[in-house]
Design a protein around this motif. Structure first.
Motif, short mmCIF file in Angstrom:
data_model
loop_
_atom_site.label_atom_id
_atom_site.label_comp_id
_atom_site.label_asym_id
_atom_site.label_seq_id
_atom_site.Cartn_x
_atom_site.Cartn_y
_atom_site.Cartn_z
N TRP A 63 0.81 -1.22 0.00
CA TRP A 63 0.00 0.00 0.00
C TRP A 63 0.84 1.27 0.00
CZ3 TRP A 63 -0.54 -3.82 3.84
CH2 TRP A 63 0.23 -3.62 4.98
N LYS A 64 2.16 1.16 -0.19
CA LYS A 64 3.00 2.35 -0.20
C LYS A 64 2.65 3.21 -1.40
CE LYS A 64 6.81 0.06 -2.63
NZ LYS A 64 8.21 -0.38 -2.55
N THR A 65 2.86 4.54 -1.27
CA THR A 65 2.62 5.44 -2.39
C THR A 65 3.82 5.44 -3.34
OG1 THR A 65 3.32 7.20 -0.86
CG2 THR A 65 0.96 6.98 -1.31
N ARG A 66 5.03 5.70 -2.79
CA ARG A 66 6.23 5.62 -3.64
C ARG A 66 7.36 4.91 -2.90
NH1 ARG A 66 5.10 11.11 -5.29
NH2 ARG A 66 6.87 11.86 -4.07
N GLY A 67 8.07 5.66 -2.04
CA GLY A 67 9.26 5.07 -1.41
C GLY A 67 9.08 4.55 -0.01
N ASN A 68 7.84 4.60 0.52
CA ASN A 68 7.54 4.12 1.87
C ASN A 68 8.48 4.73 2.90
OD1 ASN A 68 5.98 2.77 3.73
ND2 ASN A 68 7.22 0.91 3.67
N ALA A 69 8.36 6.03 3.09
CA ALA A 69 9.20 6.74 4.05
C ALA A 69 8.36 7.67 4.91
CB ALA A 69 10.27 7.56 3.31
N GLY A 70 8.74 7.77 6.18
CA GLY A 70 8.19 8.77 7.07
C GLY A 70 9.29 9.73 7.49
N ILE A 71 8.91 10.87 8.06
CA ILE A 71 9.92 11.83 8.51
C ILE A 71 9.64 12.20 9.96
CG2 ILE A 71 10.26 12.73 6.18
CD1 ILE A 71 8.79 15.13 8.63
N SER A 72 10.69 12.61 10.65
CA SER A 72 10.53 13.15 11.99
C SER A 72 11.38 14.40 12.14
CB SER A 72 10.91 12.12 13.07
OG SER A 72 12.31 11.92 13.11
N LEU A 73 10.89 15.33 12.95
CA LEU A 73 11.61 16.55 13.28
C LEU A 73 11.80 16.59 14.78
CD1 LEU A 73 9.61 19.14 11.10
CD2 LEU A 73 11.73 17.96 10.48
N GLU A 74 13.01 16.89 15.22
CA GLU A 74 13.30 17.07 16.65
C GLU A 74 13.19 18.55 16.95
OE1 GLU A 74 17.20 16.55 19.42
OE2 GLU A 74 16.66 14.80 18.20
N ILE A 75 12.34 18.90 17.89
CA ILE A 75 11.94 20.30 18.10
C ILE A 75 12.05 20.65 19.58
CG2 ILE A 75 10.07 21.97 17.77
CD1 ILE A 75 8.88 19.76 15.80
N SER A 76 12.38 21.89 19.86
CA SER A 76 12.38 22.38 21.24
C SER A 76 11.93 23.84 21.25
CB SER A 76 13.76 22.24 21.88
OG SER A 76 14.72 23.00 21.17
N GLY A 77 11.59 24.31 22.45
CA GLY A 77 11.30 25.73 22.61
C GLY A 77 9.86 26.12 22.40
N ASN B 161 -8.11 6.71 6.05
CA ASN B 161 -8.06 5.47 6.83
C ASN B 161 -6.95 5.47 7.90
OD1 ASN B 161 -5.58 4.72 5.67
ND2 ASN B 161 -6.48 3.29 4.22
N GLY B 162 -6.14 6.54 7.93
CA GLY B 162 -5.16 6.70 9.01
C GLY B 162 -3.89 5.89 8.86
N ARG B 163 -3.64 5.30 7.69
CA ARG B 163 -2.46 4.44 7.55
C ARG B 163 -1.15 5.21 7.74
NH1 ARG B 163 -3.94 1.30 3.51
NH2 ARG B 163 -4.32 -0.48 4.86
N GLY B 164 -1.13 6.49 7.45
CA GLY B 164 0.08 7.28 7.63
C GLY B 164 0.54 7.37 9.07
N LEU B 165 -0.34 7.01 10.02
CA LEU B 165 0.08 7.00 11.42
C LEU B 165 1.17 5.96 11.67
CD1 LEU B 165 -3.40 7.32 13.21
CD2 LEU B 165 -1.59 9.06 13.09
N ILE B 166 1.17 4.89 10.86
CA ILE B 166 2.20 3.86 11.03
C ILE B 166 3.58 4.45 10.79
CG2 ILE B 166 3.07 1.65 10.16
CD1 ILE B 166 0.19 0.95 9.35
N GLY B 167 3.76 5.11 9.65
CA GLY B 167 5.05 5.70 9.33
C GLY B 167 5.42 6.85 10.24
N ALA B 168 4.40 7.63 10.66
CA ALA B 168 4.68 8.75 11.55
C ALA B 168 5.18 8.27 12.91
CB ALA B 168 3.41 9.60 11.70
N LEU B 169 4.52 7.23 13.47
CA LEU B 169 4.97 6.69 14.74
C LEU B 169 6.32 5.99 14.60
CD1 LEU B 169 4.65 5.99 17.72
CD2 LEU B 169 3.18 4.07 17.06
N ALA B 170 6.52 5.27 13.49
CA ALA B 170 7.80 4.62 13.26
C ALA B 170 8.93 5.64 13.19
CB ALA B 170 7.75 3.79 11.98
#
Length: 415
Positions: free
Chosen positions: A57-71, A141-150
């Motif tokens: 069910w991936k769209t293209r490269g099956n990748a999620g991103i994360s940002l480390e944030i403060s302040g 359907n919320g599937r992007g939550l998988i990659g976001a949590l990962a």
């Protein structure tokens, strides 16, 4: 009047905002990072995390991103991110199901490894998010939550970097403008510290996408300094901006040891075994052989898109001991690379060319030599030839390599 709490650390995860027709989760993540900085937040890390490449069910490269944030306040970050998703994500695409996650503490990395090497369901993902008290929003359907949590759960014992340059809004959807020579020069000047910029054998540019997404090019390498240095050699249309991402690309993080019971559909492996049947070229150009490992015979395919890699696969002989890496899909191992450990023989004998017409000859029967397919030419004896396979890694071309697959330039000490 609204009040926000200020904390010293939080992670924002994002996934599944793109589609085959446009958008890119890294682009949206970079836009959010820029907005957060404009609002006084500190963004200390941009991470691009590739997950199991075998999910259907991936769209293209099956990748999620994360940002480390403060302040700032997690709720404000969450609201900003959701606002950007609702503005830019391609909701019309059936496979686009965005997910946004904000946490104040890194979650258990076990979920990352499960999404990277196996599979996760939406239900178990939501349960985990609720258990850890995360802020989250799953669209459609919320599937992007998988990659976001990962992504926010990820740990990278091995990491690489990618400098992604993004196009200006007014040129999106038009052909990308660039000079090929700059990419070849950059690879000549920065390899092996960078890779997958070009394919020297086929004289192709690999790092420039062809679709409607906003990426102009992506340069991959061992650290931020090398990928940024590479961009100085390039001659392209002016990018809107660029961003360096810390990634698990090129690390083989998706590979598992082969289970004792044999491979499992949708998983990827690295293991050693013995070639059990000679390589055969099938209709369509796919090369197939069988490897025996853990008392199991496993079909192995080097598919036509792997091009000249198949030449090395065809050199394998029954009895060769090799290490292979690849994904198990639809009952066969999709070969990513292999390395000979011990060759069954140092010599081989192949069908000769006809001395009369030059055509390829076939066996005339046991101890009867060879006969020509085209004329009456015959050859009694064919001398053995020294084998050319070396004890090194043979890999698919850069344009056929999966994002997670470690390139041979990073495996010189891996035996």
């Amino acid at each position: 009047m609204r009040f926000y709490k200020i904390i010293s650390f939080m992670l924002l995860g994002l996934d599944d905002t793109d589609s085959p027709d446009g958008m890119c989760t890294t682009y949206l993540g970079a836009l959010i990072a820029r907005e957060l900085k404009n609002r006084g937040f500190t963004v200390t890390n941009h991470r691009l995390v590739r997950l199991n490449p075998n999910v259907i069910w991936k769209t293209r490269g099956n990748a999620g991103i994360s940002l480390e944030i403060s302040g700032g306040d997690p709720k404000e970050v969450f609201e900003i991110a959701c606002g950007f998703v609702e503005r830019f994500a391609i909701f019309d695409c059936e496979k686009t199901n965005p997910g946004v996650v904000v946490v104040e503490t890194p979650p258990d990395p076990a979920f990352y490894y499960q999404a990277l090497q196996r599979f996760c369901t939406i239900e178990e993902t939501v349960n985990r998010l609720q258990k850890i008290g995360a802020l989250y929003n799953g669209y459609k359907n919320g599937r992007g939550l998988i990659g976001a949590l990962a992504a926010v759960s990820s740990v990278l014992p091995d990491k690489t970097y990618e400098c992604l340059a993004y196009r200006k809004a007014e040129v999106l959807g038009t052909p990308r403008v660039f000079e090929s020579r700059g990419f070849f020069t950059s690879e000549e000047q920065t390899a092996p510290h960078t890779w997958d910029t070009v394919d020297f054998v086929r004289r192709e540019i690999v790092c420039v996408p062809h679709g409607k997404d906003p990426v102009l090019y992506g340069i991959r390498g061992e650290n931020p300094e090398w990928v940024e240095k590479t961009t100085g050699f390039l001659e392209t249309e002016e990018p809107a901006f660029s961003n360096v991402w810390e990634t698990n690309q090129g690390t083989d993080a998706h590979l598992l040891p082969l289970p004792g019971t044999g491979p499992v559909e949708g998983e990827s492996y690295r293991f050693s075994g013995v070639v059990d049947s000679p390589p055969v070229t099938n209709r369509g150009g796919h090369v197939q052989f069988t490897i025996f490992a853990n008392d199991v015979k496993i079909p192995v395919f080097a598919f036509e898109p792997t091009k000249y890699f198949r030449t090395h696969v065809r050199e394998l002989l029954v009895g060769d001991e090799i290490t292979v890496c690849g994904s198990f899909q639809k009952g066969v191992l999709h070969l990513e690379k292999f390395r000979p450990i011990l060759l069954a023989s140092q010599k081989s004998r192949s069908s000769p060319h006809c001395p009369v017409c030059g055509g390829r000859m076939t066996s005339a029967g046991k101890d009867k030599g060879y006969k020509c397919r085209e004329c009456s030419g015959k050859v009694r004896d064919v001398p053995y030839q020294a084998r050319t396979l070396q004890m090194k890694w043979y890999e698919v071309p850069p344009g056929s390599r999966r994002h997670l697959a470690k390139p041979a330039v990073r495996m010189k000490d891996d035996i």
